[in-house]
Scaffold this active site. Structure first.
Site, mmCIF file in Angstrom:
data_model
loop_
_atom_site.group_PDB
_atom_site.id
_atom_site.type_symbol
_atom_site.label_atom_id
_atom_site.label_comp_id
_atom_site.label_asym_id
_atom_site.label_seq_id
_atom_site.Cartn_x
_atom_site.Cartn_y
_atom_site.Cartn_z
ATOM 1 N N HIS A 96 1.596 7.239 2.621
ATOM 2 C CA HIS A 96 1.783 8.182 2.239
ATOM 3 C C HIS A 96 2.145 9.290 3.070
ATOM 4 O O HIS A 96 2.237 9.079 4.113
ATOM 5 C CB HIS A 96 0.129 8.394 1.741
ATOM 6 N N HIS A 105 1.272 8.588 6.885
ATOM 7 C CA HIS A 105 2.639 8.038 7.652
ATOM 8 C C HIS A 105 3.335 8.531 8.226
ATOM 9 O O HIS A 105 4.257 8.442 9.049
ATOM 10 C CB HIS A 105 2.803 6.923 6.797
ATOM 11 N N LYS A 122 0.670 -1.122 0.228
ATOM 12 C CA LYS A 122 0.188 0.112 -0.073
ATOM 13 C C LYS A 122 1.053 1.403 -0.343
ATOM 14 O O LYS A 122 1.870 1.883 0.763
ATOM 15 C CB LYS A 122 -0.613 -0.180 1.593
#
Length: 565
Positions: free
Chosen positions: A129, A132, A126
């Site tokens: 982004h 995070h 994933k």
RNA sequence: GCGCCUUUAGCUCAGUUGGAUAGAGCAACGGCCUUCUAAGCCGUGUGUCGGGAGUUCGAAUCUCUCAAGGCGCACCA
């Protein structure tokens, strides 16, 4: 160091009033303005027990208290105001800083204690982004802050590398992966085939069954699935590491969800033996009614374990492996209830160290103008944000200091520093409203502002080409100098406060204050051009001490300095 | 419906654990580079500290209540 005065005051006042040291220390405060004094003791509470007016009590205390170490002691209304001896403070503070240099602010109070810090923890396959970065920056800062006080830290990246979505990814990989694209942009390619899987599964539901089979095979350790899973994990980590390298973050352990796959049976068994498991709606749960919480689910009705089970196994594993003094989870506030349930369950299992487990929560990264969703692939990759910031720094260098030598390197440090600084500036429980304008603004209370202050200080020291050791600390008596020295002296007090609250922003704010005080001093008082050699040396010592504190402070929140910018 | 969190200047936020006249940055306007880096410094203006009640010498801070917003409330993590 500065707060040691507080102890001295409370000891002396304790002798005079009969109140305990602690009681007095709690009352002592720092006046709102420096000209009112450095410390103040309000006498209002004493008024009741002594049945005397506060201002009379203050007056009496003033007349009887031992005054050594203080310039003077005054009374204003019911306040007893203390002015510390500035020349002494300047001398002891600057000498300490210049002697200890890189270790100024550090202590060994945590020696022999281990702190485990679970942070960052992205999901494999994933995007990494902008959201995070909150956990990543806060966790890394805590790691460095605790380490500075002698604690042994273990940084744990609890990767999301397990679950049914890997069955889907494996099938999608087999069908549609473009190896070349995977090489170049792993996450984007994995995201593409993952989305494709869902599209195709709409038309052909049998794909879901195949995915389930793959995950079952993965759990059973079948070679093909394990190999593909490992590959997906490897390429994802490679991409994550690009960001970690930019941020200069290292982990001591990458034990993620898959790591605990074979450690959960034992947990279930322990819960059974303690008689904590009950059945509810076909699931196995720990009832937490008496704590006013919903039950903690251990096994789903289909018999599979769940994240709470995994977190229990992880906590027990960490206690056994590291024998932690504190076990910290830097995870979003939306999981507050989950961690309460897990910690309470551990306590019920008889683990007293459950009290040493701490959930350090943080807010969300939101978007002011448009609502972004991961599902639509509408996310801002952290790498893109960092590169954007570096680009912005580069433009500013061209504009302001085009002759600078190592532009690339400086732009990187300043750009990344600006982003990290923004994430660590405010109370971590606050949401961050993401705005390109704000995050790329390098004016005011920002990372670049602090780095710039450091570079200015360094520039003076370069031009001075060293300085003598005959100091006249007595003459560092302007409000600007005194304010700066007081700040420098309280560095360690601030670090301890940040540790106490698991709050890096306390430190970030402090560094801003130091830079601000320095710039004020810098603008008002010439250094290199003055005749008085002893004053010049003292000021140079102050400049050097300031650069040391800014550098050490920024290091604790994971930001580098540059010598010129 | 229940629980947790948030609400301070136009915007983004501090506020030293109950203390003195509630502070910064951004944005706006004005001033300061032949002198140590102007990514800087100085100055100008703005507040029912979400509303109300209570506790006391004293409340942005503690208690209660109401309001608005966010998050969470069993088989996702």
């Amino acid at each position: 160091m500065f707060m040691e005065y507080k102890k001295i005051i409370s000891e002396r006042l304790s002798a005079l009033t009969g109140l305990s040291n602690e009681a007095i220390e709690k009352l002592i405060e720092i006046p709102p303005k420096p000209e009112m004094g450095d410390f103040a003791f309000p006498c209002f509470q004493l008024a009741r027990t002594l049945r005397k007016a506060p201002n009379l009590i203050a007056e009496e205390l003033k007349n009887n208290i031992e005054k050594s170490g203080f310039e003077r002691i005054e009374t204003v209304g019911g306040y007893l105001n203390f002015f510390v001896d500035k020349a002494n403070l300047a001398k002891s503070t600057l000498e300490k800083i210049l002697t200890e240099k890189d270790t100024y602010g550090h202590t060994k109070i945590g020696a022999g204690k281990t702190v485990t810090i679970d942070f960052s923890s992205p999901n494999i396959a994933k995007p990494f982004h902008v959201g995070h970065l909150y956990s990543t920056a806060v966790g890394n800062a805590l790691y460095r802050i605790f380490s500075s006080q002698g604690y042994k830290c273990v940084g744990i990246n609890h990767l999301g590398d397990w679950g049914t979505q890997f069955g889907k990814l494996i099938e999608a990989y087999k069908r549609w992966v473009d190896e070349e694209a995977l090489e170049k942009e792993p996450i984007k390619e994995l995201l593409r085939i993952y989305v494709k899987f869902h599209e195709e599964a709409e038309k052909d539901p049998s794909l879901e069954d195949i995915a389930r089979m793959h995950f079952k095979n993965l759990e059973d350790g079948k070679e093909e699935e394990v190999k593909l899973w490992q590959k997906i994990k490897d390429v994802s980590l490679m991409e994550f590491n690009k960001v970690y390298d930019m941020l200069k973050i290292k982990f001591d352990s990458y034990a993620g969800e898959s790591f605990y796959n074979d450690k959960m049976d034992e947990v279930v068994k322990m819960l059974e033996e303690k008689g904590l498991l009950t059945e509810s709606h076909g699931a196995q749960v720990v009832n937490l009614d008496e704590f006013n919480m919903p039950p903690c689910i251990i096994k789903k009705s289909d018999g599979a374990t769940i994240y709470a089970t995994r977190d229990l196994a992880a906590a027990i594993y960490r206690k056994r492996t590291y024998d932690f003094y504190k076990n910290i989870y830097v995870v979003g506030l939306e999981q507050t209830l989950h961690f309460k349930q897990v910690f309470t369950t551990l306590k019920l299992m008889g683990f007293d160290w459950a009290d040493d487990c701490v959930h350090v929560g943080f807010g969300m990264v939101k978007f002011a103008d448009k609502k972004l969703s991961t599902r639509k692939g509408d996310v801002i990759f952290l790498e893109d944000l960092l590169n954007e910031a570096i680009q912005r720094a580069k433009e500013l260098i061209e504009e302001k200091n085009a002759a600078l030598e190592n532009k690339e390197e400086v732009a990187k440090i300043v750009g990344i520093g600006a982003v990290v600084f923004t994430y660590l500036k405010n109370n971590r429980e606050r949401d961050i409203v993401f705005s390109w304008n704000d995050i790329l603004n390098f004016d005011g209370e920002t990372g670049p502002y602090v780095q710039y202050s450091y570079a200015r200080g360094k520039s003076i020291l370069r031009k001075a080409e060293g300085y003598g050791t005959n100091f006249d600390f007595q003459k560092l008596n302007s409000p600007e100098e005194v304010e700066l020295i007081k700040l420098l002296a309280s560095f360690n007090d601030v670090i301890l406060s940040a540790i106490d609250k698991y709050e890096p922003s306390i430190l970030t704010r402090y560094i801003i204050d130091v830079a601000k005080a320095f710039n004020k001093f810098y603008n008002m008082h010439p250094i290199l051009s003055i005749e008085d050699e002893a004053l010049k040396n003292a000021r140079l010592a102050l400049v050097e001490a300031t650069t040391i504190v800014i550098k050490n402070g920024l290091a604790l929140i994971g930001i580098d300095v540059v010598e010129r910018m």
